[in-house]
Design a protein around this motif. Structure first.
Motif, PDB file in Angstrom:
ATOM      1  N   PRO A 115      15.434   7.366  11.303  1.00 45.37           N
ATOM      2  CA  PRO A 115      16.025   6.381  12.216  1.00 45.37           C
ATOM      3  C   PRO A 115      15.604   6.570  13.662  1.00 45.37           C
ATOM      4  N   CYS A 116      15.239   7.796  14.040  1.00 43.85           N
ATOM      5  CA  CYS A 116      14.930   8.075  15.443  1.00 43.85           C
ATOM      6  C   CYS A 116      13.432   8.088  15.737  1.00 43.85           C
ATOM      7  N   SER A 117      12.590   7.701  14.806  1.00 46.34           N
ATOM      8  CA  SER A 117      11.147   7.794  15.005  1.00 46.34           C
ATOM      9  C   SER A 117      10.676   6.928  16.171  1.00 46.34           C
ATOM     10  N   VAL A 118       9.849   7.511  17.013  1.00 49.26           N
ATOM     11  CA  VAL A 118       9.231   6.786  18.123  1.00 49.26           C
ATOM     12  C   VAL A 118       7.755   7.147  18.176  1.00 49.26           C
ATOM     13  N   SER A 119       6.987   6.288  18.830  1.00 44.04           N
ATOM     14  CA  SER A 119       5.584   6.569  19.127  1.00 44.04           C
ATOM     15  C   SER A 119       5.418   6.565  20.637  1.00 44.04           C
ATOM     16  N   TYR A 120       4.338   7.199  21.100  1.00 47.13           N
ATOM     17  CA  TYR A 120       4.100   7.296  22.536  1.00 47.13           C
ATOM     18  C   TYR A 120       2.716   6.734  22.846  1.00 47.13           C
ATOM     19  N   LEU A 121       2.668   5.748  23.732  1.00 47.47           N
ATOM     20  CA  LEU A 121       1.420   5.105  24.130  1.00 47.47           C
ATOM     21  C   LEU A 121       0.978   5.673  25.471  1.00 47.47           C
ATOM     22  N   TRP A 122      -0.200   6.251  25.494  1.00 45.83           N
ATOM     23  CA  TRP A 122      -0.779   6.795  26.723  1.00 45.83           C
ATOM     24  C   TRP A 122      -2.191   6.251  26.880  1.00 45.83           C
ATOM     25  N   GLN A 123      -2.414   5.479  27.940  1.00 49.08           N
ATOM     26  CA  GLN A 123      -3.701   4.857  28.185  1.00 49.08           C
ATOM     27  C   GLN A 123      -4.137   4.087  26.936  1.00 49.08           C
ATOM     28  N   ASP A 124      -5.238   4.485  26.302  1.00 50.90           N
ATOM     29  CA  ASP A 124      -5.746   3.762  25.128  1.00 50.90           C
ATOM     30  C   ASP A 124      -5.409   4.486  23.832  1.00 50.90           C
ATOM     31  N   VAL A 160       0.388  -4.725  16.719  1.00 49.16           N
ATOM     32  CA  VAL A 160       0.241  -5.713  17.795  1.00 49.16           C
ATOM     33  C   VAL A 160      -0.505  -5.132  18.990  1.00 49.16           C
ATOM     34  N   LEU A 161      -0.797  -3.838  18.964  1.00 52.82           N
ATOM     35  CA  LEU A 161      -1.563  -3.222  20.043  1.00 52.82           C
ATOM     36  C   LEU A 161      -3.029  -3.659  19.949  1.00 52.82           C
ATOM     37  N   PRO A 162      -3.792  -3.531  21.035  1.00 54.79           N
ATOM     38  CA  PRO A 162      -5.205  -3.931  20.997  1.00 54.79           C
ATOM     39  C   PRO A 162      -5.999  -3.182  19.932  1.00 54.79           C
ATOM     40  N   ASP A 163      -6.995  -3.859  19.369  1.00 53.29           N
ATOM     41  CA  ASP A 163      -7.811  -3.281  18.300  1.00 53.29           C
ATOM     42  C   ASP A 163      -8.375  -1.917  18.667  1.00 53.29           C
ATOM     43  N   GLU A 164      -8.788  -1.753  19.929  1.00 51.49           N
ATOM     44  CA  GLU A 164      -9.479  -0.528  20.325  1.00 51.49           C
ATOM     45  C   GLU A 164      -8.547   0.654  20.599  1.00 51.49           C
ATOM     46  N   THR A 165      -7.239   0.440  20.478  1.00 48.05           N
ATOM     47  CA  THR A 165      -6.290   1.537  20.684  1.00 48.05           C
ATOM     48  C   THR A 165      -6.532   2.645  19.665  1.00 48.05           C
ATOM     49  N   THR A 177      -8.864  12.568  11.655  1.00 45.46           N
ATOM     50  CA  THR A 177      -7.973  12.962  12.744  1.00 45.46           C
ATOM     51  C   THR A 177      -7.760  11.857  13.766  1.00 45.46           C
ATOM     52  N   VAL A 178      -8.495  10.764  13.687  1.00 45.18           N
ATOM     53  CA  VAL A 178      -8.300   9.647  14.612  1.00 45.18           C
ATOM     54  C   VAL A 178      -8.825   8.372  13.962  1.00 45.18           C
ATOM     55  N   SER A 179      -8.198   7.261  14.283  1.00 48.03           N
ATOM     56  CA  SER A 179      -8.636   5.952  13.824  1.00 48.03           C
ATOM     57  C   SER A 179      -8.397   4.986  14.982  1.00 48.03           C
ATOM     58  N   GLU A 184      -7.097   0.256  11.155  1.00 46.08           N
ATOM     59  CA  GLU A 184      -5.931   0.373  10.283  1.00 46.08           C
ATOM     60  C   GLU A 184      -5.396  -1.005   9.893  1.00 46.08           C
ATOM     61  N   ARG A 185      -5.391  -1.949  10.821  1.00 47.20           N
ATOM     62  CA  ARG A 185      -4.902  -3.288  10.518  1.00 47.20           C
ATOM     63  C   ARG A 185      -5.762  -3.954   9.449  1.00 47.20           C
ATOM     64  N   ARG A 186      -7.075  -3.713   9.499  1.00 47.34           N
ATOM     65  CA  ARG A 186      -7.991  -4.344   8.551  1.00 47.34           C
ATOM     66  C   ARG A 186      -8.082  -3.596   7.224  1.00 47.34           C
ATOM     67  N   CYS A 187      -8.003  -2.247   7.254  1.00 46.65           N
ATOM     68  CA  CYS A 187      -8.399  -1.462   6.094  1.00 46.65           C
ATOM     69  C   CYS A 187      -7.306  -0.617   5.464  1.00 46.65           C
ATOM     70  N   ASN A 188      -6.201  -0.394   6.153  1.00 50.16           N
ATOM     71  CA  ASN A 188      -5.166   0.449   5.572  1.00 50.16           C
ATOM     72  C   ASN A 188      -4.619  -0.217   4.305  1.00 50.16           C
ATOM     73  N   PRO A 189      -4.760   0.407   3.145  1.00 48.64           N
ATOM     74  CA  PRO A 189      -4.423  -0.266   1.892  1.00 48.64           C
ATOM     75  C   PRO A 189      -2.934  -0.531   1.706  1.00 48.64           C
ATOM     76  N   PHE A 190      -2.078   0.106   2.491  1.00 51.84           N
ATOM     77  CA  PHE A 190      -0.647  -0.086   2.339  1.00 51.84           C
ATOM     78  C   PHE A 190      -0.108  -1.217   3.208  1.00 51.84           C
ATOM     79  N   PHE A 191      -0.926  -1.702   4.154  1.00 49.11           N
ATOM     80  CA  PHE A 191      -0.456  -2.741   5.061  1.00 49.11           C
ATOM     81  C   PHE A 191      -1.421  -3.922   5.196  1.00 49.11           C
TER      82      PHE A 191
END
Length: 220
Positions: A115-124, A160-165, A177-179, A184-191
């Motif tokens: 319930p408390c999960s958050v993400s952190y956006l820094w620059q790109d 909804v974030l920019p593709d290059e994020t 270790t990075v995508s 992920e929007r195009r290829c992640n098989p779960f979404f």
């Protein structure tokens, strides 16, 4: 700016260190409490002449107490709201901005894994913890996971974030270790091509999409 990624093999856990040489401040994201990483992170801070001001957790679990405030005295531990939290931690909400010198990190609420999960956006870069695995999705743990909220968080807050994020996850179960958000929007098989109802049905049948993804890798 200084950026360092850490990998803890026992749990395939990823953590991160960001540093601003101008202000001399640093932020750690999901640091592990194991002694080896504590020593390494402390040594890097001393080498770079950085003070750890914030420890940002993408999520916590009610049955765990990592004693991070004791391991990193002087650093404020930050967690998302929405669930029961250990005493003495700073709780943040969606849209809140955290400062590291002149650098800004934005809090994006991504509940579902917990319930408390958050993400952190820094620059790109987005640090998403267990909300999104590269090529997979978060796990079911201790009855805290809500698959519907997890799907909504990924689709409505992350995709909804920019593709290059750049996407930096909380675990590396797939040898990556990075995508990027676009990949992920195009290829992640779960979404990528799955409706919310289809996602929930698969989650229910398989006992957790993240678990299935790890099993598939082990069998390959």
């Amino acid at each position: 700016m200084y950026f360092r990624q850490f990998f803890e093999p026992d749990q395939a856990a990823m953590s991160y260190l960001l540093g601003d040489p101008v202000s001399g401040q640093a932020v750690a994201i999901d640091p592990r409490p194991d002694p080896c990483q504590v020593l390494l992170l402390t040594a890097l801070l001393a080498e770079r002449q950085l003070d750890l001001c914030l420890i940002l957790l993408t999520h916590t679990h009610v049955d765990r107490d990592d004693h991070l405030p004791d391991l990193y005295p002087g650093a404020q531990v930050v967690v998302g709201g929405g669930g029961r939290q250990p005493a003495g931690l700073r709780t943040v909400v969606h849209g809140e901005r955290l400062l590291m010198g002149s650098q800004v990190l934005q809090v994006i609420a991504t509940p579902g894994h917990t319930p408390c999960s958050v993400s952190y956006l820094w620059q790109d870069r987005i640090f998403c913890g267990d909300a999104l695995e590269l090529g997979g999705c978060g796990r079911v743990e201790s009855g805290e996971c809500d698959p519907g909220r997890l799907y909504d968080s990924v689709m409505n807050r992350l995709f909804v974030l920019p593709d290059e994020t750049l996407v930096f996850p909380g675990h590396d179960f797939h040898g990556r270790t990075v995508s990027t958000i676009g990949e992920e929007r195009r290829c992640n098989p779960f979404f990528a091509t799955r409706s919310r109802d289809a996602f929930l049905s698969r989650y229910a049948m398989k006992g957790g999409a993240g678990t299935v993804a790890r099993h598939r890798r082990a069998e390959s």
